[in-house]
Design a protein around this motif. Structure first.
Motif, PDB file in Angstrom:
ATOM      1  N   ASP A   1      35.607 -13.091  -6.086  1.00  0.00           N
ATOM      2  CA  ASP A   1      36.003 -12.748  -4.715  1.00  0.00           C
ATOM      3  C   ASP A   1      37.069 -11.658  -4.657  1.00  0.00           C
ATOM      4  O   ASP A   1      37.564 -11.317  -3.589  1.00  0.00           O
ATOM      5  CB  ASP A   1      36.467 -13.996  -3.962  1.00  0.00           C
ATOM      6  N   GLY A   2      37.450 -11.106  -5.828  1.00  0.00           N
ATOM      7  CA  GLY A   2      38.416 -10.022  -5.878  1.00  0.00           C
ATOM      8  C   GLY A   2      39.854 -10.468  -6.061  1.00  0.00           C
ATOM      9  O   GLY A   2      40.734  -9.638  -6.271  1.00  0.00           O
ATOM     10  N   THR A   3      40.113 -11.767  -5.962  1.00  0.00           N
ATOM     11  CA  THR A   3      41.475 -12.265  -6.133  1.00  0.00           C
ATOM     12  C   THR A   3      41.809 -12.417  -7.621  1.00  0.00           C
ATOM     13  O   THR A   3      40.912 -12.482  -8.471  1.00  0.00           O
ATOM     14  CB  THR A   3      41.669 -13.621  -5.437  1.00  0.00           C
ATOM     15  N   TRP A   4      43.091 -12.461  -7.907  1.00  0.00           N
ATOM     16  CA  TRP A   4      43.585 -12.622  -9.276  1.00  0.00           C
ATOM     17  C   TRP A   4      44.223 -13.996  -9.426  1.00  0.00           C
ATOM     18  O   TRP A   4      44.863 -14.500  -8.504  1.00  0.00           O
ATOM     19  CB  TRP A   4      44.634 -11.545  -9.575  1.00  0.00           C
ATOM     20  N   ARG A   5      44.062 -14.588 -10.627  1.00  0.00           N
ATOM     21  CA  ARG A   5      44.657 -15.893 -10.930  1.00  0.00           C
ATOM     22  C   ARG A   5      45.201 -15.892 -12.352  1.00  0.00           C
ATOM     23  O   ARG A   5      44.677 -15.200 -13.229  1.00  0.00           O
ATOM     24  CB  ARG A   5      43.625 -17.030 -10.827  1.00  0.00           C
ATOM     25  N   ILE A   6      46.217 -16.714 -12.569  1.00  0.00           N
ATOM     26  CA  ILE A   6      46.717 -16.953 -13.924  1.00  0.00           C
ATOM     27  C   ILE A   6      45.752 -17.909 -14.595  1.00  0.00           C
ATOM     28  O   ILE A   6      45.500 -19.003 -14.081  1.00  0.00           O
ATOM     29  CB  ILE A   6      48.135 -17.551 -13.902  1.00  0.00           C
ATOM     30  N   THR A   7      45.215 -17.511 -15.736  1.00  0.00           N
ATOM     31  CA  THR A   7      44.318 -18.386 -16.496  1.00  0.00           C
ATOM     32  C   THR A   7      45.040 -19.075 -17.644  1.00  0.00           C
ATOM     33  O   THR A   7      44.610 -20.133 -18.076  1.00  0.00           O
ATOM     34  CB  THR A   7      43.107 -17.614 -17.041  1.00  0.00           C
ATOM     35  N   SER A   8      46.134 -18.447 -18.124  1.00  0.00           N
ATOM     36  CA  SER A   8      46.923 -19.113 -19.161  1.00  0.00           C
ATOM     37  C   SER A   8      48.351 -18.595 -19.152  1.00  0.00           C
ATOM     38  O   SER A   8      48.607 -17.452 -18.765  1.00  0.00           O
ATOM     39  CB  SER A   8      46.309 -18.924 -20.559  1.00  0.00           C
TER      40      SER A   8
ATOM     41  N   HIS B   1      49.333 -13.071  -2.095  1.00  0.00           N
ATOM     42  CA  HIS B   1      49.855 -13.481  -3.398  1.00  0.00           C
ATOM     43  C   HIS B   1      48.863 -13.251  -4.530  1.00  0.00           C
ATOM     44  O   HIS B   1      49.254 -13.279  -5.692  1.00  0.00           O
ATOM     45  CB  HIS B   1      50.250 -14.954  -3.381  1.00  0.00           C
ATOM     46  N   THR B   2      47.597 -13.061  -4.206  1.00  0.00           N
ATOM     47  CA  THR B   2      46.579 -12.951  -5.249  1.00  0.00           C
ATOM     48  C   THR B   2      45.843 -11.607  -5.230  1.00  0.00           C
ATOM     49  O   THR B   2      44.772 -11.482  -5.807  1.00  0.00           O
ATOM     50  CB  THR B   2      45.553 -14.105  -5.131  1.00  0.00           C
ATOM     51  N   GLN B   3      46.439 -10.606  -4.611  1.00  0.00           N
ATOM     52  CA  GLN B   3      45.777  -9.302  -4.493  1.00  0.00           C
ATOM     53  C   GLN B   3      45.786  -8.515  -5.791  1.00  0.00           C
ATOM     54  O   GLN B   3      44.834  -7.782  -6.066  1.00  0.00           O
ATOM     55  CB  GLN B   3      46.433  -8.471  -3.395  1.00  0.00           C
ATOM     56  N   THR B   4      46.861  -8.613  -6.562  1.00  0.00           N
ATOM     57  CA  THR B   4      46.994  -7.862  -7.807  1.00  0.00           C
ATOM     58  C   THR B   4      47.687  -8.740  -8.845  1.00  0.00           C
ATOM     59  O   THR B   4      48.348  -9.730  -8.486  1.00  0.00           O
ATOM     60  CB  THR B   4      47.848  -6.586  -7.618  1.00  0.00           C
ATOM     61  N   PRO B   5      47.603  -8.395 -10.113  1.00  0.00           N
ATOM     62  CA  PRO B   5      48.360  -9.154 -11.115  1.00  0.00           C
ATOM     63  C   PRO B   5      49.869  -9.145 -10.821  1.00  0.00           C
ATOM     64  O   PRO B   5      50.540 -10.164 -10.988  1.00  0.00           O
ATOM     65  CB  PRO B   5      48.037  -8.431 -12.425  1.00  0.00           C
ATOM     66  N   GLN B   6      50.394  -8.034 -10.359  1.00  0.00           N
ATOM     67  CA  GLN B   6      51.821  -7.934 -10.027  1.00  0.00           C
ATOM     68  C   GLN B   6      52.194  -8.935  -8.932  1.00  0.00           C
ATOM     69  O   GLN B   6      53.205  -9.639  -9.042  1.00  0.00           O
ATOM     70  CB  GLN B   6      52.164  -6.507  -9.584  1.00  0.00           C
ATOM     71  N   THR B   7      51.372  -9.010  -7.869  1.00  0.00           N
ATOM     72  CA  THR B   7      51.699  -9.937  -6.782  1.00  0.00           C
ATOM     73  C   THR B   7      51.577 -11.390  -7.227  1.00  0.00           C
ATOM     74  O   THR B   7      52.301 -12.246  -6.733  1.00  0.00           O
ATOM     75  CB  THR B   7      50.837  -9.687  -5.523  1.00  0.00           C
ATOM     76  N   VAL B   8      50.676 -11.667  -8.173  1.00  0.00           N
ATOM     77  CA  VAL B   8      50.563 -13.028  -8.705  1.00  0.00           C
ATOM     78  C   VAL B   8      51.839 -13.402  -9.462  1.00  0.00           C
ATOM     79  O   VAL B   8      52.393 -14.493  -9.263  1.00  0.00           O
ATOM     80  CB  VAL B   8      49.325 -13.173  -9.622  1.00  0.00           C
ATOM     81  N   VAL B   9      52.331 -12.514 -10.306  1.00  0.00           N
ATOM     82  CA  VAL B   9      53.549 -12.815 -11.064  1.00  0.00           C
ATOM     83  C   VAL B   9      54.743 -12.935 -10.116  1.00  0.00           C
ATOM     84  O   VAL B   9      55.592 -13.821 -10.279  1.00  0.00           O
ATOM     85  CB  VAL B   9      53.788 -11.769 -12.173  1.00  0.00           C
ATOM     86  N   GLU B  10      54.806 -12.085  -9.119  1.00  0.00           N
ATOM     87  CA  GLU B  10      55.867 -12.196  -8.118  1.00  0.00           C
ATOM     88  C   GLU B  10      55.778 -13.540  -7.379  1.00  0.00           C
ATOM     89  O   GLU B  10      56.803 -14.174  -7.097  1.00  0.00           O
ATOM     90  CB  GLU B  10      55.796 -11.037  -7.135  1.00  0.00           C
ATOM     91  N   ALA B  11      54.562 -13.985  -7.073  1.00  0.00           N
ATOM     92  CA  ALA B  11      54.374 -15.280  -6.414  1.00  0.00           C
ATOM     93  C   ALA B  11      54.780 -16.428  -7.341  1.00  0.00           C
ATOM     94  O   ALA B  11      55.309 -17.443  -6.887  1.00  0.00           O
ATOM     95  CB  ALA B  11      52.924 -15.442  -5.952  1.00  0.00           C
ATOM     96  N   TYR B  12      54.536 -16.260  -8.650  1.00  0.00           N
ATOM     97  CA  TYR B  12      54.972 -17.265  -9.615  1.00  0.00           C
ATOM     98  C   TYR B  12      56.495 -17.422  -9.539  1.00  0.00           C
ATOM     99  O   TYR B  12      57.012 -18.544  -9.486  1.00  0.00           O
ATOM    100  CB  TYR B  12      54.540 -16.875 -11.027  1.00  0.00           C
TER     101      TYR B  12
ATOM    102  N   GLU C   1      50.132  -5.346 -17.524  1.00  0.00           N
ATOM    103  CA  GLU C   1      49.123  -4.419 -18.044  1.00  0.00           C
ATOM    104  C   GLU C   1      47.752  -4.857 -17.538  1.00  0.00           C
ATOM    105  O   GLU C   1      47.365  -6.015 -17.714  1.00  0.00           O
ATOM    106  CB  GLU C   1      49.121  -4.432 -19.578  1.00  0.00           C
ATOM    107  N   ILE C   2      47.043  -3.923 -16.923  1.00  0.00           N
ATOM    108  CA  ILE C   2      45.735  -4.230 -16.349  1.00  0.00           C
ATOM    109  C   ILE C   2      44.663  -3.453 -17.095  1.00  0.00           C
ATOM    110  O   ILE C   2      44.811  -2.264 -17.359  1.00  0.00           O
ATOM    111  CB  ILE C   2      45.690  -3.846 -14.858  1.00  0.00           C
ATOM    112  N   SER C   3      43.586  -4.148 -17.431  1.00  0.00           N
ATOM    113  CA  SER C   3      42.426  -3.534 -18.055  1.00  0.00           C
ATOM    114  C   SER C   3      41.184  -4.041 -17.331  1.00  0.00           C
ATOM    115  O   SER C   3      40.667  -5.123 -17.633  1.00  0.00           O
ATOM    116  CB  SER C   3      42.373  -3.889 -19.549  1.00  0.00           C
ATOM    117  N   ASP C   4      40.762  -3.281 -16.324  1.00  0.00           N
ATOM    118  CA  ASP C   4      39.615  -3.624 -15.503  1.00  0.00           C
ATOM    119  C   ASP C   4      39.850  -4.953 -14.789  1.00  0.00           C
ATOM    120  O   ASP C   4      40.711  -5.037 -13.932  1.00  0.00           O
ATOM    121  CB  ASP C   4      38.336  -3.619 -16.327  1.00  0.00           C
ATOM    122  N   LYS C   5      39.158  -6.019 -15.163  1.00  0.00           N
ATOM    123  CA  LYS C   5      39.245  -7.292 -14.458  1.00  0.00           C
ATOM    124  C   LYS C   5      40.108  -8.323 -15.183  1.00  0.00           C
ATOM    125  O   LYS C   5      40.079  -9.510 -14.842  1.00  0.00           O
ATOM    126  CB  LYS C   5      37.850  -7.857 -14.229  1.00  0.00           C
ATOM    127  N   ILE C   6      40.867  -7.880 -16.176  1.00  0.00           N
ATOM    128  CA  ILE C   6      41.791  -8.779 -16.879  1.00  0.00           C
ATOM    129  C   ILE C   6      43.163  -8.121 -16.935  1.00  0.00           C
ATOM    130  O   ILE C   6      43.297  -6.900 -16.818  1.00  0.00           O
ATOM    131  CB  ILE C   6      41.305  -9.126 -18.302  1.00  0.00           C
TER     132      ILE C   6
END
Length: 118
Positions: A105-112, A4-15, A74-79
């Motif tokens: 650790d390479g995982t992605w999270r929603i910060t806001s 669920h935290t591998q990419t921004p896309q998977t995070v939004v899908e998990a949301y 939209e991905i720009s490096d680590k954000i």
């Protein structure tokens, strides 16, 4: 690393999955511990942690007619930023804008999450 935290896309899908299934534990995995939620809910301006969102999901049925549409990621490096439209979430429809960050650790999270209902 959770799938669920591998990419921004998977995070939004998990949301979406966590919201639809009222899976608070999943939602807590994808939101950063210091995440904030800001937006308009009717005439009320809200700004704080995701806890009220979790509580609303715990105490109310989402409904079978809930739908979502990931408009952009939209991905720009680590954000990253993402836009998600939701229909019939707890009787309301929303436009959401997420900010996401890749952690050490390479995982992605929603910060806001910035939202408004219509």
């Amino acid at each position: 690393m959770s799938s669920h935290t591998q990419t921004p896309q998977t995070v939004v899908e998990a949301y979406v999955e966590g919201t639809r299934g009222r899976d608070i534990e999943l939602l807590k995995q994808i939101f950063h511990d210091s995440a904030i939620m800001t937006g308009w809910l009717g005439p009320d301006f809200l700004n704080g942690s995701p806890e009220p969102f979790y509580t609303a999901l715990e105490t109310n049925e989402v409904g079978a007619d809930y739908t979502s549409n990931i408009v952009s990621v939209e991905i720009s490096d680590k954000i990253a930023t993402a836009e998600l439209h939701e229909t019939n979430l707890l009787g309301l429809s929303f436009i959401n804008h997420f900010h996401l960050a890749q952690l050490h650790d390479g995982t992605w999270r929603i910060t806001s999450k910035l939202f408004r209902h219509f």
